[in-house]
Design an enzyme around this catalytic site. Sequence first.
Site, PDB file in Angstrom:
ATOM      1  CG  ASP A  71      -5.753   8.063   4.530  1.00 19.66           C
ATOM      2  OD1 ASP A  71      -6.608   8.704   3.879  1.00 19.66           O
ATOM      3  OD2 ASP A  71      -6.031   7.120   5.280  1.00 19.66           O
TER       4      ASP A  71
ATOM      5  CD  GLU B 262      -6.973   5.387   2.394  1.00 18.10           C
ATOM      6  OE1 GLU B 262      -5.862   4.986   2.759  1.00 18.10           O
ATOM      7  OE2 GLU B 262      -7.913   5.544   3.192  1.00 18.10           O
TER       8      GLU B 262
ATOM      9  CG  ASP C 205      -2.249   4.986   5.144  1.00 14.28           C
ATOM     10  OD1 ASP C 205      -2.190   3.937   5.802  1.00 14.28           O
ATOM     11  OD2 ASP C 205      -3.280   5.359   4.563  1.00 14.28           O
TER      12      ASP C 205
ATOM     13  CE  LYS D 279      -3.359   2.479   2.918  1.00 16.65           C
ATOM     14  NZ  LYS D 279      -4.105   2.467   4.191  1.00 16.65           N
TER      15      LYS D 279
ATOM     16  NE  ARG E  79     -10.831  -1.254   3.201  1.00 12.28           N
ATOM     17  CZ  ARG E  79     -11.417  -1.556   4.359  1.00 12.28           C
ATOM     18  NH1 ARG E  79     -12.600  -2.149   4.373  1.00 12.28           N
ATOM     19  NH2 ARG E  79     -10.840  -1.249   5.504  1.00 12.28           N
TER      20      ARG E  79
ATOM     21  CG  ASP F  10     -10.200   7.276   6.765  1.00  9.95           C
ATOM     22  OD1 ASP F  10      -9.129   7.385   6.144  1.00  9.95           O
ATOM     23  OD2 ASP F  10     -10.265   7.236   8.006  1.00  9.95           O
TER      24      ASP F  10
ATOM     25  CE  LYS G  28      -6.621   8.593   7.989  1.00 11.41           C
ATOM     26  NZ  LYS G  28      -7.239   7.347   8.442  1.00 11.41           N
TER      27      LYS G  28
END
Length: 650
Positions: A423, A505, A443, A418, A507, A503, A430
Site C-alpha cells: 500500500d 483503500e 497491509d 484484507k 475498506r 489511502d 504515505k
Amino acid sequence: AQLVGPFLTHSSRAAAVSFYLYPIGQTARVESLLITARWGFTIKSIGSPAAEKMAGSLLHSFATSFSSCSSSSSSRLLLSHSPPSLFFTRFRGAAAFAVPGVRFSRVLASSSSSSRSPLCYRRGQRSHMAHSIARATLGLTQPNAVDVPKIAFAAKEIDAVEWKGDLLAVGVTEKDMAKDESSKFDNSLLKKLDSQLGGLLSEASSEEDFTGKAGQSMVLRLPGMSSKRIGLIGLGQSSSTTFAFRGFGEAFAAAAKSTQANSAAVTLATTSSISNDSKLSTASAIASVYEDTRYKSEGKKPVLKSVDFVGLGSGAEIEKKLKYAEDVSTAVIFGKELVNSPANVLTPVVLAEEASKIASTYSDVFTATILDAEKCEELKMGSYLGVAAASANPPRFIHLCYKPSSGPVKTKLALVGKGLTFDSGGYNIKTGAGCSIELMKFDMGGSAAVLGAAKAIGQVKPPGVEVHFIVAACENMISGTGMRPGDVVTASNGKTIEVNNTDAEGRLTLADALVYACNQGVDKIIDLATLTGACVVALGPSIAGVFTPSDDLAKEVSTAAEASGEKFWRMPLEESYWESMKSGVADMVNTGGRQGGSITAALFLKQFVDEKVQWMHIDMAGPVWNDKKRAATGFGIGTLVEWVLLNSSS
C-alpha cells in the site's frame, strides 16, 4: 505458461511466440506451436495433444495478462511491432539449444527442476509453496530454501528432576517463589530441584533478584541435573489465565533460542486448579521461537526439535490437544511468513497461489476459486478493481471453501481478510514521519490470518461447519491508470463511493469482499484488516479493536480469544458518526474526519453486509507487527481457529 504471458504483455512487445518443450535426456524438438496475438488469440499449429494442453495454458496466461491492461491501446502497442518470434525454451539440465536459420529477438529460459518457490518451505523433496510470476525478478530476490520448522510436542508423566535434555523450563508464580526463614523454597517442586542442585537454585534466584514476576526469566547451567540447563520463568501473581501461559510460552521460546536448545521440557511449579487448555496454550505460543531467515544471505536452521510437557497430564485427550497445538503453530508460522515476505516477492498472484496450495494439500475438504480482473468485472466489483487499477501486478480474488468430508453442516461461516500486498497510499501517498510506508507489505496481515486459519482448519477438519475464506488481493499503487481523489466507484451491491482519500483503500476492497461473502449464504462473517492508524492510537500495538452490532458474536469471539491468548477490545459502533461519511455526489465517501477514524471505517464496512448476517470487523493494525523483533506476529490465526471450532459439532 504463467511466466511467458506477463513477460510478453509488459516487456517484449512480440507479435508471435514459438514454444519448445524438451523432456529429460532428449535434445530433439518434440512439440512446437505458434500463437499469434490478434484481438483474440489463435493457435496456428499444434504438434500433439501435449502441445494442445500447453497451448491452452499459454492462451489462458496471455488472456489474464491482457485483461490486466487498462485499455486496448496496450494491445495495439504490442502488435505495432513485428520482430521475429520470441523463443521460449523449457528444459532440465540441458544447455541452450540453437535452432539453425532461425533468428529470435529474445530468449527466455526456465528450468522447472531448479525453480524455487517464494516462501520455499520444503518437506522432504516436495516444494510446498507457489512460484512467483509477476515481477519475479525485481531486485533479483529469491528467498533461501528452508526446512519446515516442525516441533514435536509430547506429554510425559515423569519426575521433572529425571528429565533428560537441553533445557528444563519451570513456570513459577510470585507465590511459588516464597521461601522459609532459612531461604529455602516452600514449593515442593522447587524444593526438590534445589535439593538436587545443592541449594544453588535458591541462591541464584536471590542473587538475580528473581521473584516470579511476569516477564522475568532466569536460565542456569548447573551441575547435578539430568538436563543441561534449568530455567525459571515468571508467571506473575496468578497462572490462571491463558494470557499468562501465552507469555510463558513466548519467554520459554526466547530461552530455548538463546541457549540453542534442541530438546526442551516445560513444567509448572504448581499445577492444581489450572485447566489443561490453559496449560497447553503454552504450546501454541512456542511458534514464536522460529526466526525467519529466508531473506538473509546466511540463513539459520531451526534448532528446537522437541518439547515435552512434564507433569501436566497424559493420555489420549492430552495428545489430541498437543496435536492441535502443533497444527496451530504450523499455521501461525505460515501466516508470519506471508506477512514477512516483501512485496516484490509476494504479489497478489503469488498470494493466490499460496491459497491454492492450501486447497490442493487438503483437497479432501477444500476447494479453491481464484478470480482474475475480468471475472471480478463481471461480478461488478468496481470498488475493489478501482484500488487495483494502478498496479502492474494484476489483482486476484481468492475464495477457499472448507466443507467437512462427511456429516451435515449446521453453520456456515465466512472469514474475510484484507489483502493489500503493498500500500503506497495511492495519490494520497504515505509521506512524513510515522507513515511506515516501508512496512506496508504487512497491509495483507488480515489475509495472512485468514489463510493461516485455513491451513489449520485443513489439518484439524472440524465437523458440522462450512467455512469460506475470502481475500480480495491487490496492490495500491500510483500510475496514470490509477484511482484519483474525487473519483466515484461502484461496489458490487450497487452502492456508490466517492473516493476522498486513496489511502483509505482497504475498506474499498473489503466492501466487495463482504458482498461476495454474503452471497455465499453464510450465517456469520468476521473480517480482519490492518485498517486504521486510529485504532493503534486508541489501543496500542498489542490489542486489536472489535466492532460488531451482535452481542452474541462478540461473546463468541471473546471466548475464542481467551482460549488463544490473543488480546481484543470491543469498540463502539456509534451510528451518529455516519454523518461525516455522507457525500454530496455519491452514496458515501470512503473516509471521514480524523476523530473516531476506526469507528467510521467500521461503519463504512457495515454498509456492505446483509442485515440478516451476524458480522464483526477486527482492526488488527497494531498487533500484526512486532516493532522490537521487526517481524510479523501471526496475530489472529489462533482466535479464528478457536472461533470456527466453537461453531462446529466437535
